[in-house]
Design a protein around this motif. Structure first.
Motif, PDB file in Angstrom:
ATOM      1  N   SER A   1      55.481  48.900  60.250  1.00  0.00           N
ATOM      2  CA  SER A   1      55.894  49.431  58.947  1.00  0.00           C
ATOM      3  C   SER A   1      54.675  49.595  58.049  1.00  0.00           C
ATOM      4  N   LEU A   2      54.690  50.650  57.251  1.00  0.00           N
ATOM      5  CA  LEU A   2      53.629  50.882  56.288  1.00  0.00           C
ATOM      6  C   LEU A   2      53.934  50.186  54.962  1.00  0.00           C
ATOM      7  N   ASP A   3      55.207  50.166  54.562  1.00  0.00           N
ATOM      8  CA  ASP A   3      55.588  49.573  53.286  1.00  0.00           C
ATOM      9  C   ASP A   3      56.845  48.738  53.473  1.00  0.00           C
ATOM     10  N   PRO A   4      56.738  47.411  53.616  1.00  0.00           N
ATOM     11  CA  PRO A   4      55.519  46.624  53.547  1.00  0.00           C
ATOM     12  C   PRO A   4      54.707  46.766  54.834  1.00  0.00           C
ATOM     13  N   PRO A   5      53.424  46.392  54.788  1.00  0.00           N
ATOM     14  CA  PRO A   5      52.589  46.528  55.985  1.00  0.00           C
ATOM     15  C   PRO A   5      52.953  45.462  57.026  1.00  0.00           C
ATOM     16  N   LEU A   6      53.566  45.906  58.131  1.00  0.00           N
ATOM     17  CA  LEU A   6      54.016  44.994  59.176  1.00  0.00           C
ATOM     18  C   LEU A   6      53.502  45.458  60.534  1.00  0.00           C
ATOM     19  N   VAL A   7      53.204  44.503  61.396  1.00  0.00           N
ATOM     20  CA  VAL A   7      52.870  44.766  62.792  1.00  0.00           C
ATOM     21  C   VAL A   7      53.766  43.871  63.645  1.00  0.00           C
ATOM     22  N   ALA A   8      53.795  44.155  64.944  1.00  0.00           N
ATOM     23  CA  ALA A   8      54.598  43.332  65.855  1.00  0.00           C
ATOM     24  C   ALA A   8      53.867  43.173  67.177  1.00  0.00           C
ATOM     25  N   PHE A   9      54.077  42.038  67.806  1.00  0.00           N
ATOM     26  CA  PHE A   9      53.616  41.844  69.176  1.00  0.00           C
ATOM     27  C   PHE A   9      54.705  41.126  69.942  1.00  0.00           C
ATOM     28  N   MET A  10      54.673  41.280  71.257  1.00  0.00           N
ATOM     29  CA  MET A  10      55.645  40.638  72.107  1.00  0.00           C
ATOM     30  C   MET A  10      54.934  39.603  72.970  1.00  0.00           C
ATOM     31  N   VAL A  11      55.572  38.452  73.138  1.00  0.00           N
ATOM     32  CA  VAL A  11      54.988  37.357  73.908  1.00  0.00           C
ATOM     33  C   VAL A  11      56.067  36.778  74.824  1.00  0.00           C
ATOM     34  N   ALA A  12      55.668  36.439  76.037  1.00  0.00           N
ATOM     35  CA  ALA A  12      56.621  35.855  76.995  1.00  0.00           C
ATOM     36  C   ALA A  12      57.129  34.522  76.475  1.00  0.00           C
ATOM     37  N   ARG A  13      58.402  34.278  76.680  1.00  0.00           N
ATOM     38  CA  ARG A  13      58.988  33.002  76.255  1.00  0.00           C
ATOM     39  C   ARG A  13      58.327  31.821  76.957  1.00  0.00           C
ATOM     40  N   THR A  14      57.728  32.058  78.116  1.00  0.00           N
ATOM     41  CA  THR A  14      57.090  30.990  78.890  1.00  0.00           C
ATOM     42  C   THR A  14      55.643  30.729  78.463  1.00  0.00           C
ATOM     43  N   SER A  15      55.131  31.477  77.501  1.00  0.00           N
ATOM     44  CA  SER A  15      53.748  31.311  77.069  1.00  0.00           C
ATOM     45  C   SER A  15      53.504  29.896  76.555  1.00  0.00           C
ATOM     46  N   THR A  16      52.416  29.287  77.005  1.00  0.00           N
ATOM     47  CA  THR A  16      52.051  27.963  76.507  1.00  0.00           C
ATOM     48  C   THR A  16      51.218  28.064  75.225  1.00  0.00           C
ATOM     49  N   THR A  17      50.705  29.262  74.929  1.00  0.00           N
ATOM     50  CA  THR A  17      49.923  29.471  73.705  1.00  0.00           C
ATOM     51  C   THR A  17      50.824  29.779  72.515  1.00  0.00           C
ATOM     52  N   TRP A  18      51.937  30.468  72.754  1.00  0.00           N
ATOM     53  CA  TRP A  18      52.803  30.873  71.656  1.00  0.00           C
ATOM     54  C   TRP A  18      53.236  29.711  70.750  1.00  0.00           C
ATOM     55  N   PRO A  19      53.652  28.541  71.271  1.00  0.00           N
ATOM     56  CA  PRO A  19      54.058  27.461  70.363  1.00  0.00           C
ATOM     57  C   PRO A  19      52.954  27.067  69.371  1.00  0.00           C
ATOM     58  N   ARG A  20      51.703  27.147  69.783  1.00  0.00           N
ATOM     59  CA  ARG A  20      50.587  26.817  68.877  1.00  0.00           C
ATOM     60  C   ARG A  20      50.427  27.878  67.795  1.00  0.00           C
ATOM     61  N   ILE A  21      50.627  29.144  68.164  1.00  0.00           N
ATOM     62  CA  ILE A  21      50.547  30.215  67.169  1.00  0.00           C
ATOM     63  C   ILE A  21      51.736  30.115  66.213  1.00  0.00           C
ATOM     64  N   ALA A  22      52.912  29.847  66.751  1.00  0.00           N
ATOM     65  CA  ALA A  22      54.107  29.692  65.911  1.00  0.00           C
ATOM     66  C   ALA A  22      53.931  28.552  64.921  1.00  0.00           C
ATOM     67  N   ALA A  23      53.359  27.444  65.370  1.00  0.00           N
ATOM     68  CA  ALA A  23      53.139  26.289  64.480  1.00  0.00           C
ATOM     69  C   ALA A  23      52.163  26.637  63.366  1.00  0.00           C
ATOM     70  N   ALA A  24      51.181  27.476  63.663  1.00  0.00           N
ATOM     71  CA  ALA A  24      50.217  27.883  62.632  1.00  0.00           C
ATOM     72  C   ALA A  24      50.887  28.774  61.592  1.00  0.00           C
ATOM     73  N   GLY A  25      51.865  29.577  62.022  1.00  0.00           N
ATOM     74  CA  GLY A  25      52.562  30.465  61.092  1.00  0.00           C
ATOM     75  C   GLY A  25      51.771  31.719  60.741  1.00  0.00           C
ATOM     76  N   THR A  26      50.593  31.867  61.320  1.00  0.00           N
ATOM     77  CA  THR A  26      49.730  33.009  61.054  1.00  0.00           C
ATOM     78  C   THR A  26      49.053  33.424  62.353  1.00  0.00           C
ATOM     79  N   PHE A  27      48.481  34.621  62.364  1.00  0.00           N
ATOM     80  CA  PHE A  27      47.746  35.077  63.542  1.00  0.00           C
ATOM     81  C   PHE A  27      46.806  36.202  63.152  1.00  0.00           C
ATOM     82  N   CYS A  28      45.844  36.444  64.029  1.00  0.00           N
ATOM     83  CA  CYS A  28      44.939  37.579  63.872  1.00  0.00           C
ATOM     84  C   CYS A  28      44.967  38.374  65.170  1.00  0.00           C
ATOM     85  N   VAL A  29      45.193  39.668  65.060  1.00  0.00           N
ATOM     86  CA  VAL A  29      45.151  40.562  66.212  1.00  0.00           C
ATOM     87  C   VAL A  29      43.746  41.131  66.293  1.00  0.00           C
ATOM     88  N   ASN A  30      43.072  40.885  67.403  1.00  0.00           N
ATOM     89  CA  ASN A  30      41.733  41.411  67.656  1.00  0.00           C
ATOM     90  C   ASN A  30      41.862  42.563  68.638  1.00  0.00           C
TER      91      ASN A  30
END
Length: 194
Positions: free
Chosen positions: A76-105
């Motif tokens: 979305s442009l207004d508001p500015p939103l992005v999306a990514f998809m992550v496997a439910r089995t990811s062991t990294t996702w819970p750490r990103i979820a706990a942070a509540g923030t992320f950076c897409v490189n």
């Protein structure tokens, strides 16, 4: 005026925003149901769609976390939103979820090995990787990435065996030059302009 238009459309039998079309029923696939297509064929056919490649990162109590991700999109442009998809089995996702923030490189054409390093599970993915904190969230921003998007998580939706993560863009930046790293039919590639 809008009320007059809605009355006219209703009188003519046309659907309006006030009378949305019926939605198909949504439900989870039961364990005893057969998938409508073969998973290997699904992967093979969808592999024909070339995509960019990113590394999604977050800063957490246990140190930086990140994973390689090709399922990323502007939402979305207004508001500015992005999306990514992550496997439910990811062991990294819970750490990103706990942070509540992320950076897409967003990765550049010469960063295939970096991507491979972030695609493995259990390794120290940040060993030898140069990065600095993104300006708003502090999530790792990869040095040399052609573009980066600093975000706060606003929603998480289920999508089969994946989660759909929506983030509000808090800051972003891009280099003026550089080619993207592409993924097509199971291999990395480069964009060659006509």
């Amino acid at each position: 005026m809008a009320a007059t238009v809605v009355r006219h459309l209703r009188a003519a039998g046309a659907p309006t925003a006030a009378d949305p079309l019926p939605r198909p029923p949504l439900r989870a696939v039961r364990e005893d149901e057969r998938a409508p297509v073969d998973p290997a064929e699904f992967r093979r056919v969808l592999g024909h769609f070339a995509s960019g490649v990113t590394i999604v990162t977050a800063a957490g109590a246990e140190g930086p976390a990140g994973f390689a991700c090709q399922s990323f999109a502007s939402l979305s442009l207004d508001p500015p939103l992005v999306a990514f998809m992550v496997a439910r089995t990811s062991t990294t996702w819970p750490r990103i979820a706990a942070a509540g923030t992320f950076c897409v490189n967003v990765l550049g054409a010469a960063q295939g090995e970096l991507c491979r390093g972030f695609a493995v599970s259990g390794a120290d993915k940040f060993a030898g990787v140069e990065w600095s904190p993104a300006p708003v969230t502090g999530a790792p921003r990869r040095a040399g990435a052609p573009a980066w998007i600093d975000c706060a998580i606003t929603a998480v939706h289920t999508g089969g065996d994946h989660l759909i993560v929506v983030g509000r863009v808090e800051a972003l930046g891009a280099a003026e030059e550089g080619e993207p790293l592409l993924f097509h039919r199971g291999r990395f590639g480069r964009f060659s302009g006509a």
